[in-house]
Design a protein around this motif. Structure first.
Motif, short mmCIF file in Angstrom:
data_model
loop_
_atom_site.label_atom_id
_atom_site.label_comp_id
_atom_site.label_asym_id
_atom_site.label_seq_id
_atom_site.Cartn_x
_atom_site.Cartn_y
_atom_site.Cartn_z
N THR A 1 39.58 2.99 43.30
CA THR A 1 40.10 1.69 42.89
C THR A 1 39.04 0.61 43.04
O THR A 1 39.35 -0.57 43.01
CB THR A 1 41.32 1.31 43.75
N THR A 2 37.80 1.03 43.21
CA THR A 2 36.75 0.02 43.36
C THR A 2 35.91 -0.06 42.09
O THR A 2 35.52 0.97 41.53
CB THR A 2 35.85 0.37 44.56
N ILE A 3 35.68 -1.28 41.66
CA ILE A 3 34.82 -1.50 40.50
C ILE A 3 33.43 -1.78 41.03
O ILE A 3 33.21 -2.76 41.74
CB ILE A 3 35.35 -2.69 39.67
N ASN B 1 48.23 -10.36 35.24
CA ASN B 1 47.79 -11.32 36.25
C ASN B 1 46.36 -11.02 36.72
O ASN B 1 46.08 -10.92 37.90
CB ASN B 1 48.76 -11.29 37.43
N ILE B 2 45.50 -10.87 35.75
CA ILE B 2 44.10 -10.58 36.06
C ILE B 2 43.27 -11.82 35.81
O ILE B 2 43.47 -12.51 34.80
CB ILE B 2 43.61 -9.40 35.19
N MET C 1 39.33 -4.01 35.35
CA MET C 1 40.42 -4.50 36.19
C MET C 1 41.77 -4.10 35.62
O MET C 1 42.69 -3.71 36.35
CB MET C 1 40.33 -6.01 36.33
N VAL D 1 42.20 -0.31 36.35
CA VAL D 1 42.47 -0.01 37.75
C VAL D 1 43.90 -0.42 38.10
O VAL D 1 44.62 0.28 38.80
CB VAL D 1 41.46 -0.76 38.65
N LYS D 2 44.30 -1.55 37.57
CA LYS D 2 45.63 -2.05 37.89
C LYS D 2 46.72 -1.16 37.26
O LYS D 2 47.70 -0.81 37.91
CB LYS D 2 45.77 -3.47 37.39
N ASN E 1 47.40 2.15 38.83
CA ASN E 1 48.12 2.11 40.11
C ASN E 1 49.55 1.64 39.98
O ASN E 1 50.23 1.42 40.97
CB ASN E 1 47.36 1.23 41.09
N LYS E 2 49.98 1.42 38.74
CA LYS E 2 51.36 0.97 38.54
C LYS E 2 52.32 2.10 38.85
O LYS E 2 52.07 3.24 38.48
CB LYS E 2 51.57 0.50 37.08
#
Lengths: 607, 200
Positions: free
Chosen positions: B59-61, B174-175, B192, B195-196, B199-200
């Protein structure tokens, strides 16, 4: 986000704003962006984190034993302490899904090592951070008069004549020097003679002009240091009704500070109000003076005056107004045989804008004045007219409960203390009472009676201190702070949340330790001398309180400007980053103070 | 169905074994987001001007290992396109020759799956240069975030209109919107989003 944008984001956040260009670049190059889901544990207690997190979006809570001790939102970074100490004392939990930068700990360590001002940021305690805030403001806005030193104003050279010189010679010297006063030397003692003295003694009392000037000079002059604040000098002058001060520097007499020069240096509002009160001959004039106080406070605030001095000023002026008012309303016999007191925030000298009036009259036992009811009523009405709002609890002189002989006050005190009767707050505000006019010894006797009843009355103190825990500290959910949902949307009550717990807790301790001072800051100092508080904690507590009070004032004044009624609500979103940090720190201090009080008074055992 | 076949053919066409790493198994839990700026919207005619790419690990960019390349165009850039991508001639004067940029890009992405917004276009742009160079097209698996987003939002029983515009997706998830639309920023915002959503 190009490197440029990384850089501009990061360089706006303290303490990264203290970094050199090349250091910012290194930081921007080394950062990653991480995403975390709600509920994830970012840092676990006892573990060593491998990066500093800087929030782009989202909210993180810091928890110790399930209790929230801090909240981080956009632009906040954490947790420097864990990185420096090598392990975290607390858990960090994602409260709202999070996008953040991660800065590797090696880079963070390098910054700490190579950049002193970056390092200082993390090692500074709250008061130092506040000082740096004030410094910033001064640089930004205007170098304000409240930091002006005495030596900044015009100091007259210390010209003097000997006490044995004739009045004629002295006046000639004065004329020659174009001075309207001159110092008079009598041995090692220093006196002064002014134009006004000459008028009073020579013209009105026909003192011979060939006699020694020493006989009509004023001795025992008040001295101050050149390094002292100019504002402080003005306070001394007003308090002692004098117009000249001897100024010393490194022990030597530097010269004389004259009130007129001091005033020309200071804001004209202060001068206006103080002089207006002094000269008021009737209620109308006094009222005008009282109304001008608001303008004065606004100008003080705009000039960035320290809240401590502002409170001192308002207290001083309020005292003058009450004294004058009582003299105008009450016949001399009443003034001699009663004591007009103010209580609560006014008594503590912490009321800056007029909130509710909390006042009372103590009568000497045996003294009877048949028109006392009318007098008390007139007093209350006039104060209302002056803009002191009524007390919702009717703690005002026109309420017979709060206007009666000393003996009856003692009976109340007995009921408050021994029988836990009446609302507890009656006693609380009475603890803060100070005399405003009349015979101060009456209040003193009542207070002595109170303290004598309190000897070793531990149950009472626990009972008394309990309201400290009545309200939650608003450190919590909505972007750092717990704010209201409905009526005061996005605002928080800083009185309930921060100011009241400190004020009441300190009041409880002061009562227990028989500290007669009423001002919270002075009480904290006195308690520190008695070793109730550790010095660093006391310093933090005072700064936190002053910060919260000044924040409240700023919001109140904004409301006044918009012609809205003022209250205790502030909006965290209107604060800048550093102020939000300071408020958070202040709330943390409030929380540890609450813990201290809980432990000290064993509040966990009181139901 | 022909994926395996395509892949096999593609592999056979590779001119230089040196680039065989593109066909290896990708590292676990890693992706690359990328975006290109070009002189136009038709891959046949357009020229590549810049490539922005960023790696994702878990989850890291990994913005600390980003790729941002500028390419010196082979011909004049059309004025209207300059207004869109804001890359002027002088900005690209010191740009790389396209071939070198493509090779650097390949080394950066390795065999990781590619993530993008309307990725088809960007992949076509890369392939346009890659094919003559190495004989192959990009063999990496491709993940289209507008497709992922559509699946996330669409409801089979009650079909709804899904706004697939880039800005709409950013706002809905909401990015933070980064100031400047350039290849790297777009790649980063895409990362972003990915990644978001993952994880939903």
């Amino acid at each position: 986000m190009s490197v440029l944008e990384h850089k501009s984001f990061i360089s706006g956040i303290p303490p990264f704003d203290r970094l050199q260009e090349h250091e910012i670049e290194a930081v921007a190059d080394a950062m990653d962006i991480a995403y975390f889901k709600k509920g994830e544990k970012l840092i676990q207690r006892g573990k060593s984190p491998d990066a500093l997190y800087i929030i782009i979006k989202g909210i993180v809570q810091e928890l110790r034993d399930e209790e929230v001790i801090s909240v981080y939102a956009s632009q906040d970074s954490f947790d420097a302490i864990s990185l420096m100490e090598g392990q975290s004392k607390n858990d960090f939990l994602v409260l709202e899904e999070l996008i953040c930068y991660t800065l590797p700990k090696e880079i963070f360590a390098t910054l700490l090592q190579n950049n002193t001002s970056f390092q200082e940021f993390y090692y500074q305690d709250l008061s130092k951070r506040l000082a740096s805030l004030i410094e910033q403001r001064n640089n930004k806005d205007l170098a304000s008069f409240m930091v002006a030193k005495i030596q900044d104003a015009y100091i007259h050279p210390p010209l003097s004549v000997d006490a044995s010189a004739t009045v004629y010679d002295a006046v000639q010297t004065m004329t020659h020097l174009k001075a309207n006063f001159i110092l008079v030397q009598r041995g090692t003692e220093q006196g002064i003679i002014t134009d006004k003295d000459l008028r009073d003694h020579i013209v009105l009392q026909r003192y011979p002009i060939d006699d020694p000037v020493g006989n009509i000079a004023t001795f025992n002059l008040i001295e101050m240091e050149a390094e002292d604040f100019l504002l402080h000098a003005l306070l001394v002058m007003i308090r002692s009704s004098i117009k000249h001060l001897i100024i010393r520097k490194h022990g030597e007499v530097l010269g004389v500070l004259e009130q007129i020069d001091l005033l020309s240096y200071l804001s004209n509002h202060t001068r206006l109000v103080a002089v207006q009160i002094d000269r008021a001959q009737n209620l109308e004039q006094l009222k005008a003076a009282s109304h001008n106080m608001m303008k004065m406070i606004q100008s003080f605030q705009a000039n960035g005056m320290k809240i401590k001095y502002m409170m001192e000023w308002v207290r001083e002026l309020n005292q003058q107004i009450f004294k004058k008012l009582y003299a105008l309303l009450a016949p001399p016999a009443v003034v001699e045989n009663s004591c007009l007191i103010v209580m609560g925030s006014e008594g503590r000298g912490e009321q800056i804008l007029k909130t509710d009036q909390d006042n009372a009259i103590i009568l000497r036992d045996g003294f009877v004045y048949d028109k006392m009811d009318q007098l008390a009523q007139a007093l209350t009405d006039t104060l209302l007219d002056f803009g002191y709002p009524p007390c919702p609890g009717r703690i005002m002189a026109n309420n017979p409960y709060w206007c009666k002989p000393l003996q009856e006050f003692k009976e109340h005190i007995f009921q408050w203390v021994i029988e836990f009767q009446e609302p507890l707050m009656n006693l609380a505000i009475f603890c803060d009472a100070v005399p405003m006019a009349g015979d101060a010894s009456l209040l003193e006797e009542a207070k002595t009676y109170l303290y004598d009843r309190l000897q070793d009355h531990q149950t009472f103190f626990s009972h008394f201190a309990k309201p400290v825990l009545a309200f939650e500290t608003p450190l919590g959910f909505f972007a750092n702070f717990i704010v209201e949902k409905s009526e005061h949307k996005n605002a928080l009550d800083i009185k309930k949340g921060g100011i009241f717990p400190v004020v009441h807790g300190v009041r409880s301790l002061a009562l227990e330790h028989r500290i007669l001072k009423t001002n919270t800051v002075e009480r904290i100092k006195a308690l520190t001398e008695k070793e109730v508080f550790e010095k660093p904690f006391a310093a933090d507590l005072m700064e936190a309180l002053c910060f919260m009070v000044s924040l409240r004032l700023r919001f109140e004044l904004e409301k006044v400007t918009r012609n809205e009624p003022y209250d205790n609500y502030i909006k965290p979103t209107k604060l800048n980053k550093l102020e939000r940090d300071l408020l958070k720190d202040s709330f943390k201090i409030v929380n540890s103070f609450k813990q201290f009080i809980t432990y000290h008074f064993k509040l966990d055992r009181v139901t | 169905m022909f994926n395996v076949l395509h892949q096999w053919l593609n592999r056979r066409r590779l001119k230089y074994e040196h680039y065989a790493f593109l066909f290896e198994a990708p590292p676990d839990d890693e992706w690359v987001c990328f975006d290109c700026e070009t002189t136009g919207l038709n891959p046949k005619k357009a020229e590549l001007l810049s490539i922005g790419a960023v790696k994702i690990k878990g989850t890291t960019i990994l913005t600390s290992q980003k790729l941002e390349l500028f390419i010196k165009p082979r011909s004049e850039i059309d004025e209207t396109s300059i207004k869109i991508h804001r890359l002027r001639h002088c900005d690209l004067e010191h740009g790389l020759p396209p071939q070198e940029a493509i090779l650097r890009f390949l080394h950066f992405i390795g065999s990781r799956p590619l993530v993008g917004y309307y990725l088809e276009f960007d992949v076509a742009m890369i392939n346009k240069y890659l094919k003559p160079l190495l004989g192959i097209t990009l063999p990496n698996p491709q993940i289209e975030i507008s497709g992922l987003y559509y699946d996330l939002k669409q409801n089979v029983l009650h079909p709804v209109h899904v706004d697939l515009r880039f800005d709409a997706i950013l706002a809905d998830l909401n990015i933070p919107v980064l100031g400047k639309h350039d290849a790297f920023n777009d790649a980063l915002m895409t990362a972003m989003i990915y990644v978001k959503m993952k994880n939903k």
